[in-house]
Enzyme design. Sequence first.
Site, short mmCIF file in Angstrom:
data_model
loop_
_atom_site.label_atom_id
_atom_site.label_comp_id
_atom_site.label_asym_id
_atom_site.label_seq_id
_atom_site.Cartn_x
_atom_site.Cartn_y
_atom_site.Cartn_z
N ASP A 111 84.88 41.52 -6.03
CA ASP A 111 83.74 41.94 -5.22
C ASP A 111 82.48 41.84 -6.07
O ASP A 111 82.45 42.30 -7.22
CB ASP A 111 83.91 43.38 -4.74
CG ASP A 111 85.02 43.52 -3.70
OD1 ASP A 111 85.57 42.48 -3.27
OD2 ASP A 111 85.33 44.66 -3.32
N ASP A 157 88.16 45.72 9.52
CA ASP A 157 88.00 46.85 8.59
C ASP A 157 88.16 48.13 9.41
O ASP A 157 87.38 48.38 10.32
CB ASP A 157 86.64 46.79 7.92
CG ASP A 157 86.45 45.50 7.13
OD1 ASP A 157 87.45 44.97 6.63
OD2 ASP A 157 85.31 45.03 7.03
#
Length: 249
Positions: free
Chosen positions: A8, A134
């Site tokens: 990330d 998500d």
Amino acid sequence: MYIIPAIDILNKKVVRLREGDYNQVTKYEVTLEEMIERYQSNGTDFIHIIDLNGAKGDFSNQEYLADVIRKTAMKVQYGGGVRSIEKVKELIGAGIHRVIVGTQAITNPTFLNELSTSFISKKNLTDHVVIAIDVLDEVIKYSGWMESSPVKLMDYVDRCLHLGFFRFLCTDINKDGKLGGAGIELYEKLLDHSPFIKLIASGGVSSMKDVEKLSEISVESCVVGKAIYENHISVEEIKDWNLKAMASL
């Protein structure tokens, strides 16, 4: 099932968030280039890169990320700030193996329909486009997990399947960044609902035991990030697991 290491990026730095909270950031003293080299040299051919700036509409990382990705021979699964069909095509054309679409697919009612019809082959659609789901307590979140969708989880999955999208990246936000174990219950619900989907599990993987549990419920692959950085899972363990998974195909 195989393991995909995750990287990330926030402000061009390698980081991890806790529960998707940009105020709970752990920064690591390693560059994206160094992490890619580390994985590539250990025999992993797939990597998962998320532009956390892009996920919330800040595209300042994209030129940097594109430059790094162009230089690697690894297959990249990329997400964060993919807001148009043109961007999907651009990324695939630039050599990104899989493009993850999330926010735009949820907020724009015509996006998935148009994306589906823009691919001549449904196989190419499945191979190169991943639908991000998500989830926080079975509520779909988007825009860097800051907004909630009123659409029910299973209804959204059904709509995607109807349009020809079969590969899903599901992140259990309750588990993400905590190293407390994967969201087995959530993934089982998804696979019970649609056993033929290609499910990529993300969030909470803390050990190889978690990987084994995910393999037992037949997810296609799992994304592992913080467990690597915090030395709960070694790159050698990932290599050994993936080699065995390839040999069993």
